[in-house]
Enzyme design. Sequence first.
Site, PDB file in Angstrom:
ATOM      1  N   TYR A   1       0.853  -1.196   0.000  1.00  0.00           N
ATOM      2  CA  TYR A   1       0.000   0.000   0.000  1.00  0.00           C
ATOM      3  C   TYR A   1       0.886   1.241   0.000  1.00  0.00           C
ATOM      4  O   TYR A   1       1.774   1.385   0.847  1.00  0.00           O
ATOM      5  CB  TYR A   1      -0.892  -0.001   1.238  1.00  0.00           C
ATOM      6  CG  TYR A   1      -1.811   1.198   1.347  1.00  0.00           C
ATOM      7  CD1 TYR A   1      -2.915   1.333   0.514  1.00  0.00           C
ATOM      8  CD2 TYR A   1      -1.581   2.193   2.290  1.00  0.00           C
ATOM      9  CE1 TYR A   1      -3.764   2.425   0.619  1.00  0.00           C
ATOM     10  CE2 TYR A   1      -2.424   3.285   2.404  1.00  0.00           C
ATOM     11  CZ  TYR A   1      -3.512   3.399   1.565  1.00  0.00           C
ATOM     12  OH  TYR A   1      -4.352   4.482   1.668  1.00  0.00           O
TER      13      TYR A   1
ATOM     14  N   ASP B   1       9.438   2.885   0.331  1.00  0.00           N
ATOM     15  CA  ASP B   1       8.370   3.568   1.061  1.00  0.00           C
ATOM     16  C   ASP B   1       8.498   3.221   2.545  1.00  0.00           C
ATOM     17  O   ASP B   1       8.182   2.118   2.978  1.00  0.00           O
ATOM     18  CB  ASP B   1       7.012   3.132   0.511  1.00  0.00           C
ATOM     19  CG  ASP B   1       5.862   3.940   1.102  1.00  0.00           C
ATOM     20  OD1 ASP B   1       6.069   4.615   2.125  1.00  0.00           O
ATOM     21  OD2 ASP B   1       4.759   3.879   0.536  1.00  0.00           O
TER      22      ASP B   1
ATOM     23  N   LYS C   1       3.612   8.808   9.287  1.00  0.00           N
ATOM     24  CA  LYS C   1       3.267   8.201  10.576  1.00  0.00           C
ATOM     25  C   LYS C   1       4.193   8.650  11.707  1.00  0.00           C
ATOM     26  O   LYS C   1       4.030   9.735  12.245  1.00  0.00           O
ATOM     27  CB  LYS C   1       3.212   6.683  10.443  1.00  0.00           C
ATOM     28  CG  LYS C   1       2.127   6.201   9.473  1.00  0.00           C
ATOM     29  CD  LYS C   1       1.923   4.713   9.554  1.00  0.00           C
ATOM     30  CE  LYS C   1       0.971   4.233   8.463  1.00  0.00           C
ATOM     31  NZ  LYS C   1      -0.400   4.736   8.605  1.00  0.00           N
TER      32      LYS C   1
END
Length: 439
Positions: free
Chosen positions: A143, A246, A274
């Site tokens: 994702y 990522d 995050k």
Amino acid sequence: MANTSQSLFDRGLKVLVEGVSSASRGPATFGGAPRYMSHGQGARLYDVDGRDYIDWMMAFGALPLGHAHPKVVETITREVARGTHFATALEVEVEVAEMLVALLPHVDKVRFANTGTEAAMAAFRLARGHTGRRKIIKFEGHYHGWWDAVLINTNPLPPTMLGHPNDPIRIPDSSGIPEEAWKDTIVVRWNDFDALERAMALHGPEAACVVTEGVMSNMGVIPPKPGYLNRMQELCRQHGALFYLDETVTGFRLAAGGAAELYGLSPDIVTYGKALGGGLPMAMIGGRAEIMAGLEWGKVLHFGTHNAGRLALHLTKVMLETMLEDNQAGFRRIKNLGKAMTDEIRKLAKHSNRHGLVVQGVNSMFQIFFTEKGEITDYRDFCTHVDRVKFRDFALRLMDKGIYMNPSATLHSLSSVAHTEADIAATATAMAEVLEEMP
């Protein structure tokens, strides 16, 4: 016992889509009303009815320092009185960028954004602008935000829909995505050396970038096979595609230098989110100077009124300072706590005669899979062998015993510096009780 959460959910359904603002915290995940939280402190969350929980979700990894860390509270209290947001250049912006460049050897320059999705969108655009190529190579189950071009093959699906592993069927995860948005996106089976070699031979010369999670963290926790990411990096160099790591999930989680440090990688582009913001929206794109130069003067356009928000930058600064002090003691602590929790769950799994389960973890990240398979190594394993309904039952029962884990098996749990050995023991005890109670 009062159930204020149910009452709030009933009200929310009248004015919010699904009663919430993200499917991961609503009925699609919880099967009904979620628990509504009122505040957090340390490693604990407190709901609107006064019940407390040991929190192993930690805002999907955004809180390496835990809830309401004293330094965070002090920083926000001081800075909010000086203004929330200016949308101007800032001294703290330079200071945090200097810290990140000093910490990450593969990063010469950074550009701040707000979320992992925004950072990824800019990174893909930058890769295409830098290389003059159009194709993106991504992996099944990974994702990289909800941007149209890469929102394919990220959700669990029946194995019969996936196609041959040498030629996965590209399946959009949402209505409203036009086919032309993902026509240049190539999907490859992850953790499969042969599939990677084949895809790079076919598409590498046309690929702007190959993008991967350092640890597959959109299907629980699935570590890369030894040497797999290194081979991916080599093939990118060989074919002139940028190697895009990522680190939205793994950054400031697996190590101070993230998955790149843990696996000895030198990516061309990285994105973070995050944990970077320590609890406020903050993301970044980073990479070598000649690549990042593509963003200069709008050659590759990237705007944002809320980019480099001053409160989030101050929080990023205090998070980094706190985690790095005493020779990176914070990172050692979350690593050791995560591994200790994983070890305790493995002991439970070994002695459980009624349920097949395995736990997979990397440093501070871990996830439990209800499965008869000894190891989950990729997306197809997950779709075929993991009992997601059973995991939701397990997680909801744990909540009734004061342990908070997200009920989705595709997500994972994380430790923070605020967790203790006592929290691990209490969690293991509750898990043992739940495993005995489950049918």
